[in-house]
Every structure is written in C-alpha cells, then in structure tokens.
Design a protein around this motif. Structure first.
Motif, PDB file in Angstrom:
ATOM      1  N   VAL A 109      22.263  49.732  45.840  1.00  0.00           N
ATOM      2  CA  VAL A 109      22.664  49.132  47.129  1.00  0.00           C
ATOM      3  C   VAL A 109      22.252  50.043  48.282  1.00  0.00           C
ATOM      4  N   SER A 110      22.598  51.343  48.208  1.00  0.00           N
ATOM      5  CA  SER A 110      22.329  52.220  49.351  1.00  0.00           C
ATOM      6  C   SER A 110      20.841  52.557  49.474  1.00  0.00           C
ATOM      7  N   PHE A 111      20.195  52.886  48.366  1.00  0.00           N
ATOM      8  CA  PHE A 111      18.783  53.298  48.400  1.00  0.00           C
ATOM      9  C   PHE A 111      17.860  52.087  48.482  1.00  0.00           C
ATOM     10  N   GLY A 112      18.129  51.070  47.653  1.00  0.00           N
ATOM     11  CA  GLY A 112      17.228  49.927  47.585  1.00  0.00           C
ATOM     12  C   GLY A 112      17.399  48.944  48.716  1.00  0.00           C
ATOM     13  N   LEU A 162      41.237  52.892  42.840  1.00  0.00           N
ATOM     14  CA  LEU A 162      40.671  53.866  43.784  1.00  0.00           C
ATOM     15  C   LEU A 162      39.575  53.278  44.669  1.00  0.00           C
ATOM     16  N   THR A 163      39.056  52.099  44.316  1.00  0.00           N
ATOM     17  CA  THR A 163      37.895  51.577  45.050  1.00  0.00           C
ATOM     18  C   THR A 163      38.151  51.354  46.553  1.00  0.00           C
ATOM     19  N   PRO A 164      39.331  50.878  46.992  1.00  0.00           N
ATOM     20  CA  PRO A 164      39.516  50.740  48.455  1.00  0.00           C
ATOM     21  C   PRO A 164      39.397  52.080  49.186  1.00  0.00           C
ATOM     22  N   ALA A 165      39.981  53.144  48.611  1.00  0.00           N
ATOM     23  CA  ALA A 165      39.897  54.462  49.257  1.00  0.00           C
ATOM     24  C   ALA A 165      38.449  54.947  49.299  1.00  0.00           C
ATOM     25  N   PHE A 166      37.702  54.729  48.230  1.00  0.00           N
ATOM     26  CA  PHE A 166      36.297  55.140  48.205  1.00  0.00           C
ATOM     27  C   PHE A 166      35.463  54.288  49.155  1.00  0.00           C
ATOM     28  N   TRP A 167      35.798  53.003  49.288  1.00  0.00           N
ATOM     29  CA  TRP A 167      35.083  52.174  50.264  1.00  0.00           C
ATOM     30  C   TRP A 167      35.279  52.742  51.673  1.00  0.00           C
ATOM     31  N   ALA A 168      36.530  53.079  52.009  1.00  0.00           N
ATOM     32  CA  ALA A 168      36.814  53.629  53.341  1.00  0.00           C
ATOM     33  C   ALA A 168      36.082  54.960  53.536  1.00  0.00           C
ATOM     34  N   LEU A 169      36.042  55.795  52.495  1.00  0.00           N
ATOM     35  CA  LEU A 169      35.316  57.071  52.579  1.00  0.00           C
ATOM     36  C   LEU A 169      33.828  56.833  52.820  1.00  0.00           C
ATOM     37  N   GLY A 170      33.246  55.888  52.078  1.00  0.00           N
ATOM     38  CA  GLY A 170      31.827  55.579  52.258  1.00  0.00           C
ATOM     39  C   GLY A 170      31.532  55.039  53.647  1.00  0.00           C
ATOM     40  N   ALA A 171      32.403  54.159  54.148  1.00  0.00           N
ATOM     41  CA  ALA A 171      32.197  53.598  55.489  1.00  0.00           C
ATOM     42  C   ALA A 171      32.246  54.706  56.536  1.00  0.00           C
ATOM     43  N   ALA A 172      33.187  55.653  56.396  1.00  0.00           N
ATOM     44  CA  ALA A 172      33.306  56.756  57.362  1.00  0.00           C
ATOM     45  C   ALA A 172      32.067  57.658  57.306  1.00  0.00           C
ATOM     46  N   ALA A 223      23.449  38.857  54.117  1.00  0.00           N
ATOM     47  CA  ALA A 223      23.128  39.718  55.268  1.00  0.00           C
ATOM     48  C   ALA A 223      22.849  41.143  54.785  1.00  0.00           C
ATOM     49  N   ILE A 224      23.616  41.604  53.774  1.00  0.00           N
ATOM     50  CA  ILE A 224      23.369  42.944  53.208  1.00  0.00           C
ATOM     51  C   ILE A 224      21.978  43.002  52.583  1.00  0.00           C
ATOM     52  N   ALA A 225      21.620  41.957  51.832  1.00  0.00           N
ATOM     53  CA  ALA A 225      20.309  41.939  51.185  1.00  0.00           C
ATOM     54  C   ALA A 225      19.181  41.902  52.210  1.00  0.00           C
ATOM     55  N   ALA A 226      19.463  41.341  53.404  1.00  0.00           N
ATOM     56  CA  ALA A 226      18.406  41.171  54.402  1.00  0.00           C
ATOM     57  C   ALA A 226      18.317  42.320  55.400  1.00  0.00           C
ATOM     58  N   VAL A 227      19.355  43.170  55.473  1.00  0.00           N
ATOM     59  CA  VAL A 227      19.427  44.124  56.580  1.00  0.00           C
ATOM     60  C   VAL A 227      18.290  45.153  56.537  1.00  0.00           C
ATOM     61  N   ILE A 248      30.635  49.774  49.938  1.00  0.00           N
ATOM     62  CA  ILE A 248      30.605  49.137  48.610  1.00  0.00           C
ATOM     63  C   ILE A 248      29.884  50.039  47.610  1.00  0.00           C
ATOM     64  N   SER A 249      28.791  50.664  48.033  1.00  0.00           N
ATOM     65  CA  SER A 249      28.038  51.524  47.106  1.00  0.00           C
ATOM     66  C   SER A 249      28.895  52.706  46.649  1.00  0.00           C
ATOM     67  N   ILE A 250      29.701  53.275  47.552  1.00  0.00           N
ATOM     68  CA  ILE A 250      30.562  54.405  47.169  1.00  0.00           C
ATOM     69  C   ILE A 250      31.740  53.906  46.317  1.00  0.00           C
ATOM     70  N   ALA A 251      32.226  52.691  46.591  1.00  0.00           N
ATOM     71  CA  ALA A 251      33.288  52.118  45.741  1.00  0.00           C
ATOM     72  C   ALA A 251      32.773  51.930  44.308  1.00  0.00           C
ATOM     73  N   MET A 252      31.492  51.546  44.177  1.00  0.00           N
ATOM     74  CA  MET A 252      30.901  51.426  42.832  1.00  0.00           C
ATOM     75  C   MET A 252      30.839  52.794  42.142  1.00  0.00           C
ATOM     76  N   ALA A 253      30.682  53.858  42.920  1.00  0.00           N
ATOM     77  CA  ALA A 253      30.679  55.207  42.336  1.00  0.00           C
ATOM     78  C   ALA A 253      32.040  55.531  41.733  1.00  0.00           C
ATOM     79  N   ALA A 254      33.119  55.062  42.371  1.00  0.00           N
ATOM     80  CA  ALA A 254      34.467  55.283  41.812  1.00  0.00           C
ATOM     81  C   ALA A 254      34.611  54.586  40.466  1.00  0.00           C
ATOM     82  N   LEU A 255      34.105  53.347  40.364  1.00  0.00           N
ATOM     83  CA  LEU A 255      34.148  52.625  39.087  1.00  0.00           C
ATOM     84  C   LEU A 255      33.340  53.358  38.019  1.00  0.00           C
TER      85      LEU A 255
END
Length: 293
Positions: free
Chosen positions: A31-34, A72-82, A173-177, A201-208
C-alpha cells in the motif's frame, strides 16, 4: 511414500505457510510503496513493534495474540497517520522525499529499535497461543497450527483490504492517488487526506503482521532486519501495487526458501530465493501482476 517425496511435499506446505507470514508483512508495504509511492523502509520495524506489544499484552492478559493484534490496529492506524503528516509537511510537500524522505524512515526505524531495547530490553519475546503446540497430520504432511492459523488470518485480512480498495469510493481513491493527484482534486478529493488514511492502513497492517510473527517465532528489537529485503522483494516481485500479486510472490518466495532449506540447508535459502527474484524480474520486469510501462 518415498522419503524424498514426503520431504518435498512437507517443504512445499511449510513454504506456503511461511509465505502467508511474508504476505502479511508485505501487504502494508504494498500500500505505502506501491500505491502511495512512499518508500517506508521502517515498515518491518513497525511489524516488530506490533509483535513486541502483542507479546507483552499476551503475557499480561492471556488473550489470543492474533485478537490482540486486531485490537491494536486503531492505535497503529493513528500512529501511521501522524507519521505521514510529518513526512508530508517536512519532505513530500517540498519535493524532498527521494533522499531526505528515505533518511527520515531510516531514522524512524532506528528510533523504534532503540526505543524497544530501552523500554523492554534486548531479549527475545514470544506469545504461546493455545493452538501453538497442535499439529494436524494429513498422511505424510504436517500442518502445524502455529503457522497455519496466522497464515489464514493474514490472508483473510488481505482479502478484506483488497475488497475495501476495489469496492469503496475511498478505496478507489487510494488506488488512484499515486497515478493522478490532480484528477482527484478535480473530484474535490484531497490527495493528502487520502494518503494519510492509506498510510495509516499500511501501518495497521504491520500490527496484524506483528501478531502473526510473534506466534510463529520469537521476536527481538532488531528482528525487522531479517524481513527488510524479503518484504521489498515480495512487493517488487508481485507488481508493486497488486495485493494479490504480493500474496502470490510471498507464497512463491516461501516455497523456494523452504524447499531449498529442506534439501540443501538454510544457508542456501536466501541466495536461491533472491536468485529466483532476479530471474522473474529478468523475464517480467513489472512483476507478476504489474503493468508494463
């Protein structure tokens, strides 16, 4: 059954299960790189951070490690967004993301590692799930639940993410950005907001992925180094922004590594697996599901 054939079949099955772990680790990076063109070299460190937190919470509560990783995914999502807000403000907005942005994520990676050592210590941590010592046997083939359950959970999460990206307006929109930011602006969509959401979302996937990792093997602060080359190789082999290409590449990578280790020893595994990556890219430079330029 012939012993060599049984060894080969077990190597393939174990490789597929190992590939499920690689897919979990690489999906967020895809998600983040591609899709966002953000080279987050710290992604495996976030996975290790998730694994260590899951191990500590499992020791304190006894709740299943994979359930804890979901919590933990909501906390990791917030961390990634920040983190994306800081990255955009200091680098991407100025067009300095190529070198300075890469150095930024190197810094994040070492901050996570040193922070984990100072806060938790350098020793290994592990979460012993209730099913961890159970192995199903199908004829001559062993299916250890320690690897099967995390692989199935990882594939389920990737399937949900793929469905979100394909079926929802925000997902499209994410796929197109990364392809056309200006087209999004014409649709009154803020590309920065979309990238902030997607990076979270990409950082939340890292938590999983961390929850899956700590069930499969012990984890220490520097464990992310083992996965850096592998997850980038999987994402590139799969076709950068293709989640299903990422899954296919991860499974292939796991099988090549495991079969090689079964017959020739673990020291040959990385050489043969990365050799296979070079062979794939020589024949198909855009990866399994990537589009030719």
């Amino acid at each position: 059954m012939d012993p060599d054939l049984a060894l080969l079949l077990n190597g393939i099955v174990s490789g597929l299960l190992l590939g499920g772990l690689y897919a979990a680790a690489a999906a967020g990076l895809s998600v983040s790189f591609g899709m966002l063109d953000v080279v987050n070299i710290a992604h495996p460190a976030f996975m290790v951070l998730g694994a260590m937190l899951v191990a500590l919470l499992w020791g304190a509560t006894g709740i299943d490690p994979l359930v804890l990783s979901v919590l933990l995914t909501p906390a990791f999502w917030a961390l990634g967004a920040a983190i994306y807000v800081a990255y955009h403000h200091f680098f991407e907005r100025r067009g300095d993301e190529a070198i300075q942005g890469l150095a930024f994520f190197f810094g994040v990676m070492f901050i996570i590692e040193i922070g984990l050592v100072l806060a938790i210590g350098p020793e290994q941590h592990f979460a012993d799930a209730s099913y961890a010592n159970v192995t199903w046997r199908l004829g001559e083939i062993d299916l250890p639940l320690r690897m099967l359950v995390p692989a199935l959970v990882a594939l389920l999460a990737i399937g949900g993410l793929a469905l979100f990206l394909r079926r929802t307006f925000t997902g499209r929109a994410i796929a197109a950005v990364a392809q056309d930011r200006e087209a999004l602006r014409l649709l009154a969509i803020d590309p920065v907001r979309i990238k902030r959401l997607a990076f979270g979302i990409s950082i939340a996937m890292a938590a999983l992925a961390g929850g899956a990792l700590v069930v499969v093997q012990p984890v220490e602060a520097s464990s992310g180094h083992i996965f850096i080359g592998r997850v980038f190789a999987v994402v590139i082999m799969g076709g950068l922004s293709s989640l299903w290409g990422c899954v296919l590449a991860a499974l292939a990578f796991g099988v090549v590594e495991n079969v090689t280790a079964s017959f020739y020893g673990p020291s040959w595994s990385p050489a043969v697996a990365f050799g296979a990556l070079l062979l794939v890219l020589a024949v198909r430079p855009q990866g399994f599901f990537g589009r030719a330029a």
